[in-house]
Design a protein around this motif. Structure first.
Motif, mmCIF file in Angstrom:
data_model
loop_
_atom_site.group_PDB
_atom_site.id
_atom_site.type_symbol
_atom_site.label_atom_id
_atom_site.label_comp_id
_atom_site.label_asym_id
_atom_site.label_seq_id
_atom_site.Cartn_x
_atom_site.Cartn_y
_atom_site.Cartn_z
ATOM 1 N N THR A 40 -3.874 28.756 -10.490
ATOM 2 C CA THR A 40 -2.627 28.905 -11.253
ATOM 3 C C THR A 40 -2.901 29.284 -12.696
ATOM 4 O OG1 THR A 40 -1.493 27.289 -9.843
ATOM 5 C CG2 THR A 40 -0.521 27.741 -11.999
ATOM 6 N N VAL A 41 -3.795 28.555 -13.344
ATOM 7 C CA VAL A 41 -4.119 28.843 -14.741
ATOM 8 C C VAL A 41 -4.741 30.229 -14.868
ATOM 9 C CG1 VAL A 41 -5.572 28.153 -16.689
ATOM 10 C CG2 VAL A 41 -4.345 26.416 -15.368
ATOM 11 N N ALA A 42 -5.616 30.589 -13.931
ATOM 12 C CA ALA A 42 -6.260 31.909 -13.983
ATOM 13 C C ALA A 42 -5.233 33.023 -13.801
ATOM 14 C CB ALA A 42 -7.340 31.997 -12.913
ATOM 15 N N ALA A 43 -4.293 32.846 -12.874
ATOM 16 C CA ALA A 43 -3.303 33.889 -12.596
ATOM 17 C C ALA A 43 -2.401 34.133 -13.800
ATOM 18 C CB ALA A 43 -2.460 33.499 -11.380
ATOM 19 N N ILE A 44 -1.906 33.065 -14.406
ATOM 20 C CA ILE A 44 -1.016 33.237 -15.556
ATOM 21 C C ILE A 44 -1.801 33.758 -16.756
ATOM 22 C CG2 ILE A 44 0.635 32.079 -17.084
ATOM 23 C CD1 ILE A 44 1.207 30.108 -14.853
ATOM 24 N N SER A 45 -3.062 33.362 -16.873
ATOM 25 C CA SER A 45 -3.899 33.897 -17.954
ATOM 26 C C SER A 45 -4.092 35.405 -17.812
ATOM 27 C CB SER A 45 -5.260 33.192 -17.960
ATOM 28 O OG SER A 45 -5.119 31.808 -18.197
ATOM 29 N N ILE A 46 -4.284 35.873 -16.583
ATOM 30 C CA ILE A 46 -4.397 37.321 -16.348
ATOM 31 C C ILE A 46 -3.096 38.019 -16.747
ATOM 32 C CG2 ILE A 46 -4.576 39.087 -14.537
ATOM 33 C CD1 ILE A 46 -6.530 37.170 -13.089
ATOM 34 N N GLY A 47 -1.972 37.403 -16.409
ATOM 35 C CA GLY A 47 -0.694 37.967 -16.816
ATOM 36 C C GLY A 47 -0.542 38.041 -18.323
ATOM 37 N N LEU A 48 -1.029 37.010 -19.030
ATOM 38 C CA LEU A 48 -0.965 37.004 -20.489
ATOM 39 C C LEU A 48 -1.854 38.096 -21.083
ATOM 40 C CD1 LEU A 48 -0.135 35.827 -23.208
ATOM 41 C CD2 LEU A 48 -1.900 34.061 -22.916
ATOM 42 N N ILE A 49 -3.049 38.254 -20.546
ATOM 43 C CA ILE A 49 -3.958 39.300 -21.038
ATOM 44 C C ILE A 49 -3.351 40.683 -20.808
ATOM 45 C CG2 ILE A 49 -6.207 40.383 -20.679
ATOM 46 C CD1 ILE A 49 -7.262 37.551 -19.948
ATOM 47 N N ALA A 50 -2.820 40.911 -19.605
ATOM 48 C CA ALA A 50 -2.196 42.201 -19.304
ATOM 49 C C ALA A 50 -1.003 42.459 -20.215
ATOM 50 C CB ALA A 50 -1.758 42.239 -17.838
ATOM 51 N N SER A 51 -0.206 41.432 -20.462
ATOM 52 C CA SER A 51 0.965 41.577 -21.331
ATOM 53 C C SER A 51 0.547 41.881 -22.765
ATOM 54 C CB SER A 51 1.810 40.294 -21.294
ATOM 55 O OG SER A 51 2.255 40.014 -19.983
ATOM 56 N N SER A 52 -0.519 41.241 -23.223
ATOM 57 C CA SER A 52 -1.011 41.491 -24.579
ATOM 58 C C SER A 52 -1.511 42.926 -24.726
ATOM 59 C CB SER A 52 -2.128 40.503 -24.924
ATOM 60 O OG SER A 52 -1.666 39.168 -24.840
ATOM 61 N N LEU A 53 -2.209 43.425 -23.701
ATOM 62 C CA LEU A 53 -2.665 44.818 -23.735
ATOM 63 C C LEU A 53 -1.473 45.779 -23.750
ATOM 64 C CD1 LEU A 53 -5.674 44.668 -21.257
ATOM 65 C CD2 LEU A 53 -5.773 45.020 -23.731
ATOM 66 N N MET A 54 -0.438 45.466 -22.984
ATOM 67 C CA MET A 54 0.749 46.317 -22.977
ATOM 68 C C MET A 54 1.472 46.276 -24.314
ATOM 69 S SD MET A 54 2.430 46.093 -19.167
ATOM 70 C CE MET A 54 2.266 44.328 -18.889
ATOM 71 N N LEU A 55 1.461 45.111 -24.970
ATOM 72 C CA LEU A 55 2.044 45.014 -26.310
ATOM 73 C C LEU A 55 1.326 45.955 -27.268
ATOM 74 C CD1 LEU A 55 4.106 43.257 -28.073
ATOM 75 C CD2 LEU A 55 2.075 41.945 -28.725
ATOM 76 N N TYR A 56 0.002 45.975 -27.192
ATOM 77 C CA TYR A 56 -0.785 46.860 -28.049
ATOM 78 C C TYR A 56 -0.512 48.326 -27.718
ATOM 79 C CZ TYR A 56 -4.830 49.428 -29.789
ATOM 80 O OH TYR A 56 -5.636 50.359 -30.392
ATOM 81 N N LEU A 57 -0.515 48.665 -26.434
ATOM 82 C CA LEU A 57 -0.356 50.059 -26.019
ATOM 83 C C LEU A 57 1.031 50.605 -26.362
ATOM 84 C CD1 LEU A 57 -2.163 49.950 -22.563
ATOM 85 C CD2 LEU A 57 -2.941 51.111 -24.629
ATOM 86 N N THR A 58 2.066 49.807 -26.140
ATOM 87 C CA THR A 58 3.417 50.279 -26.472
ATOM 88 C C THR A 58 3.604 50.421 -27.970
ATOM 89 O OG1 THR A 58 4.238 47.989 -26.361
ATOM 90 C CG2 THR A 58 4.495 49.368 -24.386
ATOM 91 N N ASN A 59 2.960 49.544 -28.726
ATOM 92 C CA ASN A 59 3.047 49.654 -30.180
ATOM 93 C C ASN A 59 2.340 50.917 -30.674
ATOM 94 O OD1 ASN A 59 3.777 48.552 -32.813
ATOM 95 N ND2 ASN A 59 1.601 48.147 -33.087
#
Length: 544
Positions: A40-59
């Protein structure tokens, strides 16, 4: 822009697919709690990392759109025909904030379960259901068509039904029954809106619908918008569609209440922002939204004043502060929308933190009722953990709550209409009354001796995790008095720190929300990302 690399496609689907896969895996491994927790912790952490990368890319690069399975890549007007996922600066910010909250809350829940869990606790079903909720929330922010948004709502609602009624105690079943009924009514109205939208435009893709709605008569447009507003207004708890919330959320376990209060209503607010700016620009419903925002503020905070239980009090403040977000949206200006986006992110963090703190109060003092609490100042750490987000919620400078409210007030002043000035006045009154209810909890719960509380000699017999096992006993005989497990405290501290980060980096964050507001109000970037550059040729340009 449309990404050419397959890894961009993979990145966008990760916040949805990884939690769903993890939910299936943890459900199969229900007899191995350590494995469940790690996955559970690993899955949500992967989601957070992916979301952070998307935040950078969209910016850096703008909006990305992915047509699942390759459907619709021919571009407008030959597509898209299938599921489209879209990430822009708004959805990327919501994803980062949401996955941060989901990760910290599940760590809190795991800590509570380890410390207070018994053989009666439904731990084997909690984490898989929580992961499904996570997938539904993330997919709602990425959905590029109305039906996919509906499916996302249903996924997170189905998970929330289970989480709200864990243990099947009388109070939870009663609260869950009303919550289910209201949610089903909201979903039915949403389905009617989807049918209406398809009959009107012949598509459910948001970008394609935005172009076709420009040629629809104003009366039909307004009718469709009204149906969708009612559906999303129920989910966002906008007055008068908010009466279900204070009776539902307080009965759930502390981590469940925290994630519900922080995220579920904000998904409804996000849907309102998206439809208001993309599908129905022009402000045809602004007056109605402004009145609803004002009433939501005032009625919500009036309800909070009357409460003696901290969880119910915070549930009413949750409703009240939805009004601030509706205020910013209804101004239909870039600055107002930017302030609303900032306030949504701020409120997710602060409201979640306060409910986690209430869980610590229940864990230490055996109750969340002000009739029983007192003397909590004996724990300086607990006092600080409550005081910082409490002052933030009340809008005391220099916290992010103050910054967000000032931005909203400035946007209202720039609008200059009589109704906008009424909202400015209502916002000030609501902020002062919020500070009053926060101070009332502080004075009665922390500074007053417990012996002076009307029921100070009573408390729950012992701490509970997921199942409601509360039985009254003498406070002096309660087990584990004064002990707060580190695994519950540390995520709460982290939430406070993340909330303070919105104050420290308020300048860059507001600059980001201003860019996000500009993109979603202009619509051009979104439409070209989904439909291609030819989508705006000819008559379509008139819709911008």
């Amino acid at each position: 822009m449309t990404p050419d690399s397959s890894w961009i496609t993979t990145l966008i689907v990760l916040p949805t697919l990884v939690p769903l896969g993890a939910a299936a895996l943890t459900l199969l491994q229900g007899r191995h709690p350590r494995f469940q927790r790690a996955v559970t912790v690993a899955a949500i952490s992967i989601g957070l990392i992916a979301s952070s990368l998307m935040l950078y890319l969209t910016n850096e690069n703008g909006t990305y759109a992915v047509h699942i399975g390759g459907w619709g890549e021919k571009g407008y007007p030959n597509g898209p025909l299938g599921i489209t996922l879209v990430v822009d600066q708004l959805s990327a910010l919501m994803l980062v904030v949401s996955t941060t909250v989901l990760l910290l809350v599940v760590v809190y829940a795991i800590g509570q379960g380890i410390r207070d869990g018994t053989t009666q606790q439904p731990v084997s079903i909690f984490l898989p259901t929580y992961l499904i909720l996570c997938a539904g929330v993330c997919n709602a922010f990425l959905a590029g068509d109305l039906f996919n948004l509906f499916v996302s709502f249903e996924v997170l609602l189905a998970a929330s039904f289970v989480l709200l009624t864990l243990g099947a105690s009388g109070d939870r079943v009663r609260a869950g029954a009303s919550y289910v009924i209201v949610s089903m009514v909201s979903s039915l109205i949403f389905l009617v809106g989807i049918a209406f939208a398809y009959a009107t435009t012949g598509t459910l893709n948001l970008a394609e619908m935005a172009i076709r709605l420009d040629d629809v008569p104003s009366g039909t447009r307004n009718a469709l918008y009204a149906v969708l507003l009612v559906a999303f207004g129920i989910k966002a708890a906008v007055f008068p569609l908010s009466t279900w919330l204070p009776d539902s959320y307080p009965t759930a376990p502390a981590p469940v209440t925290a994630v519900f209060a922080g995220l579920l209503t904000k998904v409804g607010v996000y849907a309102i922002i998206r439809t208001h700016t993309l599908l129905f620009p022009g402000g045809s419903m602004d007056t109605i939204l402004l009145v609803a925002g004002l009433l939501t503020m005032l009625v919500g905070i009036a309800g909070a004043i009357a409460q003696s239980d901290i969880k119910r009090l915070l549930s009413f403040t949750l409703v009240s502060h939805i009004g601030y977000m509706i205020f910013g949206i209804a101004l239909s200006s870039e600055f107002g929308l930017s302030a609303a986006i900032y306030y949504v992110a701020h409120h997710i963090l602060v409201q979640t933190t306060l409910f986690l703190v209430v869980g610590l109060i229940e864990r230490q003092a055996g109750s969340s009722s002000l009739r029983r609490l007192g003397g909590l100042i004996a724990s300086p750490l607990l006092a600080v953990l409550y005081l910082i987000p409490g002052l933030n919620l009340g809008g005391i400078p220099p916290f992010s709550g103050f910054i967000g409210k000032v931005a909203l007030l400035e946007a209202g002043a720039q609008d200059g209409s009589v109704l906008a000035w009424l909202l400015v006045a209502g916002s000030l009154v609501t902020s002062l009354l919020t500070l009053y209810v926060v101070a009332r909890v502080w004075t009665k719960g922390f500074w007053r001796p417990r012996a002076d509380a009307p029921e100070g000699d009573l408390s729950d017999a012992g701490p509970s995790a997921l199942v409601d096992e509360s039985t009254d006993s003498a406070f002096a005989e309660r087990a584990d008095v004064g002990r707060m497990p580190p695994a519950m405290v540390l995520p709460t501290v982290a939430m406070v720190i993340v909330g303070l980060a919105m104050t420290i980096w308020a300048g860059p964050i507001i600059a980001y929300t201003e860019r996000a507001a500009h993109d979603i109000t202009s619509r051009t970037v979104y439409l070209e990302a989904v439909l291609g550059p030819n989508a705006l040729d000819g008559t379509a340009k008139g819709g911008n």
